[in-house]
Scaffold this active site. Structure first.
Site, short mmCIF file in Angstrom:
data_model
loop_
_atom_site.label_atom_id
_atom_site.label_comp_id
_atom_site.label_asym_id
_atom_site.label_seq_id
_atom_site.Cartn_x
_atom_site.Cartn_y
_atom_site.Cartn_z
N HIS A 1 54.26 38.38 71.25
CA HIS A 1 54.04 37.33 72.26
C HIS A 1 52.75 36.57 71.96
O HIS A 1 52.71 35.34 72.02
CB HIS A 1 53.90 37.94 73.67
CG HIS A 1 55.12 38.61 74.21
ND1 HIS A 1 55.08 39.89 74.73
CD2 HIS A 1 56.40 38.19 74.34
CE1 HIS A 1 56.30 40.21 75.17
NE2 HIS A 1 57.12 39.20 74.93
N LYS B 1 64.36 43.80 88.65
CA LYS B 1 63.93 44.67 87.55
C LYS B 1 62.88 45.65 88.07
O LYS B 1 62.18 45.36 89.03
CB LYS B 1 63.29 43.82 86.43
CG LYS B 1 64.30 43.30 85.41
CD LYS B 1 63.56 42.82 84.17
CE LYS B 1 64.48 42.19 83.14
NZ LYS B 1 63.74 41.63 82.00
O1 PNS Z 1 61.08 37.99 78.48
P1 PNS Z 1 62.49 37.77 78.97
O2 PNS Z 1 62.85 38.85 79.96
O3 PNS Z 1 63.49 37.65 77.85
O4 PNS Z 1 62.49 36.36 79.75
C1 PNS Z 1 63.65 35.89 80.38
C2 PNS Z 1 63.34 34.64 81.24
C3 PNS Z 1 62.22 34.91 82.20
C4 PNS Z 1 62.96 33.49 80.33
C5 PNS Z 1 64.66 34.26 82.00
O5 PNS Z 1 65.17 35.41 82.63
C6 PNS Z 1 64.45 33.18 83.05
O6 PNS Z 1 64.15 32.05 82.73
N1 PNS Z 1 64.59 33.53 84.34
C7 PNS Z 1 64.36 32.64 85.45
C8 PNS Z 1 65.63 32.33 86.24
C9 PNS Z 1 66.38 31.20 85.58
O7 PNS Z 1 65.92 30.10 85.44
N2 PNS Z 1 67.62 31.53 85.18
C10 PNS Z 1 68.47 30.62 84.46
C11 PNS Z 1 68.09 30.63 82.99
S1 PNS Z 1 69.34 29.99 82.02
#
Ligand code: PNS
Length: 161
Positions: free
Chosen positions: A17, A41
């Site tokens: 990261h 989560k």
């Molecule tokens: O580090 P991660 O867990 O892979 O991150 C995933 C993340 C936070 C980028 C994704 O879960 C997200 O954007 N969640 C917010 C809700 C949202 O916008 N959902 C639609 C995405 S297509």
């Protein structure tokens, strides 16, 4: 001014990261590292703890800000005035999930573009999940996470969580 949001769970932040943050900070005028507040989560570290760890490791990056969000990522990006979502891709196995998210986000807000950076090769096998697993089982994780994060992990695991 080109502003990007780098979203994720960061539970905890890894050197993979951090590599992406440093490279992203060179590409964009401003980079907002944004932690998802996800009640479904069960994270090892609270959002506040993760924000503190992130702030510590980016304290020498003047154009990087740490924030958190709930709800849709694209709405958060729009509120911030960001036009780019930054994500890293480690291996081909990341591609399908990232493609789905990028296309959904584009459908929701076409004006926001997702930009991918390939993870540095030294970090392409690192994930927060594996770091936690290896550490909990007594494996050596030095070089995989920033030293301050390793110290936090030690505290947490020694406390028996
Ligand atoms: O580090 P991660 O867990 O892979 O991150 C995933 C993340 C936070 C980028 C994704 O879960 C997200 O954007 N969640 C917010 C809700 C949202 O916008 N959902 C639609 C995405 S297509």
């Amino acid at each position: 001014m080109l502003m990007a949001v780098y979203p994720g769970s960061f539970d905890p932040i890894t050197n993979g990261h951090l590599d992406l943050i440093v490279r992203g900070a060179m590409l964009f005028d401003r980079l907002v590292v944004a932690i998802l507040r996800n009640e479904s989560k069960a994270p090892l570290f609270t959002v506040e703890e993760r924000m503190a760890m992130l702030r510590e490791v980016v304290r020498e990056c003047p154009n990087v800000e740490v924030d958190s969000f709930h709800g849709l990522l694209v709405d958060f990006a729009a509120r911030k005035g960001a036009t780019v979502i930054l994500r890293g891709i480690r291996a081909i196995s990341d591609y399908e999930y990232e493609l789905q998210m990028a296309l959904m986000n584009r459908r929701l807000r076409p004006e926001i573009e997702t930009v991918f950076l390939m993870a540095g090769e030294a970090y392409s096998f690192i994930s927060s999940r594996l770091v936690k697993e290896v550490f909990a089982l007594g494996g050596n994780i030095s070089g995989l996470v920033p030293p301050s994060v390793e110290a936090q992990l030690k505290k947490r695991v020694l406390r028996g969580q």
